[in-house]
Motif scaffolding. Sequence first.
Motif, PDB file in Angstrom:
ATOM      1  N   GLN A   4       8.543   3.309  -5.814  1.00 25.36           N
ATOM      2  CA  GLN A   4       9.414   3.876  -4.938  1.00 25.36           C
ATOM      3  C   GLN A   4       8.698   3.190  -4.213  1.00 25.36           C
ATOM      4  OE1 GLN A   4      10.986   7.734  -5.566  1.00 25.36           O
ATOM      5  NE2 GLN A   4      13.202   7.052  -4.773  1.00 25.36           N
ATOM      6  N   ILE A   5       8.743   2.883  -2.307  1.00 26.57           N
ATOM      7  CA  ILE A   5       7.838   3.352  -1.276  1.00 26.57           C
ATOM      8  C   ILE A   5       8.143   4.931  -0.819  1.00 26.57           C
ATOM      9  CG2 ILE A   5       8.324   2.449   1.530  1.00 26.57           C
ATOM     10  CD1 ILE A   5       7.806  -0.296  -0.912  1.00 26.57           C
ATOM     11  N   CYS A   6       6.323   4.848  -0.514  1.00 30.08           N
ATOM     12  CA  CYS A   6       6.763   5.995  -0.478  1.00 30.08           C
ATOM     13  C   CYS A   6       6.766   7.480  -1.063  1.00 30.08           C
ATOM     14  CB  CYS A   6       6.442   6.533   1.059  1.00 30.08           C
ATOM     15  SG  CYS A   6       5.623   5.371   2.141  1.00 30.08           S
ATOM     16  N   ASN A   7       7.305   7.270  -2.198  1.00 29.44           N
ATOM     17  CA  ASN A   7       7.745   8.376  -2.829  1.00 29.44           C
ATOM     18  C   ASN A   7       9.207   8.600  -3.308  1.00 29.44           C
ATOM     19  OD1 ASN A   7       7.754   9.286  -5.957  1.00 29.44           O
ATOM     20  ND2 ASN A   7       7.396  11.317  -4.690  1.00 29.44           N
ATOM     21  N   GLY A   8      10.780   7.639  -2.190  1.00 32.38           N
ATOM     22  CA  GLY A   8      10.987   8.059  -1.653  1.00 32.38           C
ATOM     23  C   GLY A   8      11.310   9.153  -0.880  1.00 32.38           C
ATOM     24  N   PRO A  66       1.587  -1.058   0.039  1.00 30.93           N
ATOM     25  CA  PRO A  66      -0.055   0.535   0.000  1.00 30.93           C
ATOM     26  C   PRO A  66       0.849   1.323  -0.288  1.00 30.93           C
ATOM     27  CG  PRO A  66      -0.410  -1.288   1.408  1.00 30.93           C
ATOM     28  CD  PRO A  66       0.863  -2.213   0.835  1.00 30.93           C
ATOM     29  N   CYS A  67       1.977   1.107  -0.041  1.00 26.91           N
ATOM     30  CA  CYS A  67       3.195   2.567   0.186  1.00 26.91           C
ATOM     31  C   CYS A  67       3.563   2.512  -0.671  1.00 26.91           C
ATOM     32  CB  CYS A  67       4.015   1.736   1.749  1.00 26.91           C
ATOM     33  SG  CYS A  67       3.629   2.234   2.656  1.00 26.91           S
ATOM     34  N   MET A  68       3.310   1.562  -2.268  1.00 25.38           N
ATOM     35  CA  MET A  68       4.086   1.615  -2.862  1.00 25.38           C
ATOM     36  C   MET A  68       4.001   3.346  -4.213  1.00 25.38           C
ATOM     37  SD  MET A  68       6.887   0.215  -4.617  1.00 25.38           S
ATOM     38  CE  MET A  68       6.760  -1.593  -4.456  1.00 25.38           C
ATOM     39  N   ALA A  69       4.832   3.537  -4.253  1.00 28.03           N
ATOM     40  CA  ALA A  69       4.264   5.080  -5.069  1.00 28.03           C
ATOM     41  C   ALA A  69       4.331   4.398  -6.622  1.00 28.03           C
ATOM     42  CB  ALA A  69       5.229   6.330  -5.033  1.00 28.03           C
ATOM     43  N   THR A 101       8.015  11.943   5.658  1.00 27.16           N
ATOM     44  CA  THR A 101       9.311  12.903   6.425  1.00 27.16           C
ATOM     45  C   THR A 101       9.609  14.354   5.887  1.00 27.16           C
ATOM     46  OG1 THR A 101      10.642  11.457   5.103  1.00 27.16           O
ATOM     47  CG2 THR A 101      10.083  10.692   6.992  1.00 27.16           C
ATOM     48  N   ASP A 102       8.904  14.236   4.179  1.00 27.32           N
ATOM     49  CA  ASP A 102       9.371  15.829   3.529  1.00 27.32           C
ATOM     50  C   ASP A 102       8.129  16.471   3.438  1.00 27.32           C
ATOM     51  OD1 ASP A 102       9.333  17.873   1.856  1.00 27.32           O
ATOM     52  OD2 ASP A 102      10.780  17.145   0.642  1.00 27.32           O
ATOM     53  N   PRO A 103       7.889  17.496   4.553  1.00 29.45           N
ATOM     54  CA  PRO A 103       6.354  18.319   4.601  1.00 29.45           C
ATOM     55  C   PRO A 103       5.928  18.603   3.654  1.00 29.45           C
ATOM     56  CG  PRO A 103       8.454  19.817   5.751  1.00 29.45           C
ATOM     57  CD  PRO A 103       9.375  18.127   4.644  1.00 29.45           C
ATOM     58  N   LYS A 104       6.440  18.860   2.784  1.00 23.01           N
ATOM     59  CA  LYS A 104       5.846  19.080   1.418  1.00 23.01           C
ATOM     60  C   LYS A 104       4.921  18.032   1.069  1.00 23.01           C
ATOM     61  CE  LYS A 104       9.057  21.143  -1.424  1.00 23.01           C
ATOM     62  NZ  LYS A 104       9.992  21.553  -1.954  1.00 23.01           N
ATOM     63  N   PHE A 105       5.413  17.122   0.888  1.00 21.58           N
ATOM     64  CA  PHE A 105       4.482  15.623  -0.086  1.00 21.58           C
ATOM     65  C   PHE A 105       3.771  14.957   1.236  1.00 21.58           C
ATOM     66  CE2 PHE A 105       7.932  17.034  -1.894  1.00 21.58           C
ATOM     67  CZ  PHE A 105       7.622  16.134  -3.438  1.00 21.58           C
ATOM     68  N   GLN A 106       2.539  14.787   0.561  1.00 23.53           N
ATOM     69  CA  GLN A 106       1.845  14.437   1.487  1.00 23.53           C
ATOM     70  C   GLN A 106       0.791  13.349   0.764  1.00 23.53           C
ATOM     71  OE1 GLN A 106      -0.835  18.397   0.882  1.00 23.53           O
ATOM     72  NE2 GLN A 106       0.154  18.111   2.878  1.00 23.53           N
ATOM     73  N   GLY A 107      -0.389  13.456   1.011  1.00 32.35           N
ATOM     74  CA  GLY A 107      -1.132  11.798   0.919  1.00 32.35           C
ATOM     75  C   GLY A 107      -1.268  10.488   1.123  1.00 32.35           C
ATOM     76  N   PRO A 108      -1.071   9.085   0.363  1.00 31.24           N
ATOM     77  CA  PRO A 108      -1.225   7.627   1.188  1.00 31.24           C
ATOM     78  C   PRO A 108       0.113   7.369   0.407  1.00 31.24           C
ATOM     79  CG  PRO A 108      -3.019   7.771  -0.643  1.00 31.24           C
ATOM     80  CD  PRO A 108      -2.934   9.660  -0.477  1.00 31.24           C
ATOM     81  N   THR A 109       0.510   7.778  -0.366  1.00 35.27           N
ATOM     82  CA  THR A 109       2.029   7.140  -1.194  1.00 35.27           C
ATOM     83  C   THR A 109       3.288   9.058  -1.123  1.00 35.27           C
ATOM     84  OG1 THR A 109       1.505   8.018  -3.451  1.00 35.27           O
ATOM     85  CG2 THR A 109       0.926   5.130  -1.474  1.00 35.27           C
ATOM     86  N   CYS A 110       2.197  10.329  -0.472  1.00 37.73           N
ATOM     87  CA  CYS A 110       3.969  10.965  -0.333  1.00 37.73           C
ATOM     88  C   CYS A 110       4.205  11.167  -1.990  1.00 37.73           C
ATOM     89  CB  CYS A 110       5.136  10.721   0.225  1.00 37.73           C
ATOM     90  SG  CYS A 110       4.870   9.707   1.891  1.00 37.73           S
TER      91      CYS A 110
END
Length: 152
Positions: free
Chosen positions: A38-42, A31-34, A54-63
């Motif tokens: 990449q896992i959580c879009n890296g 479920p984390c695959m973007a 962990t990057d505050p600009k990115f959000q959503g289910p897979t960042c």
Amino acid sequence: CTGNGICKCRVCECFPNFTGSACDCSLDTTPCMASNGQICNGRGTCECGTCNCTDPKFQGPTCEMCQTCLGVCAEHKDCVQCRAFDKGEKKETCSHECMHFNMTRVESRDKLPQPGQPNPLSHCKEKDVDDCWFYFTYSVNSNGEANVHVVE
């Protein structure tokens, strides 16, 4: 044990791919695959099958969602302009700043690649330094090569 393990002496023994005191934490990263593989879009970590961005600009289910980021069109506009028309803000630095994509010229807008191809495709309409509209598409193929088609 939330159905993901067996309770023995009031302690959960979790099935494979589950952890936590109640076996409620999945170790499955699917479920984390973007969309880029990449896992959580890296830009985050996968914890219990959920991305923790962990990057505050990115959000959503897979960042992958970024409200403040430039779109693909705005990001590549200056390089397309200098490569195709030899003008714009990057005209002087074009040869070393803007060679990261393959460029193809087409005669008209209907000759641009259309949606439905396997590679993600962005259709762009941007204004040049002379306040004229120009049109291009931007796509990245499975080898990671960027391809731009621009209307002459």
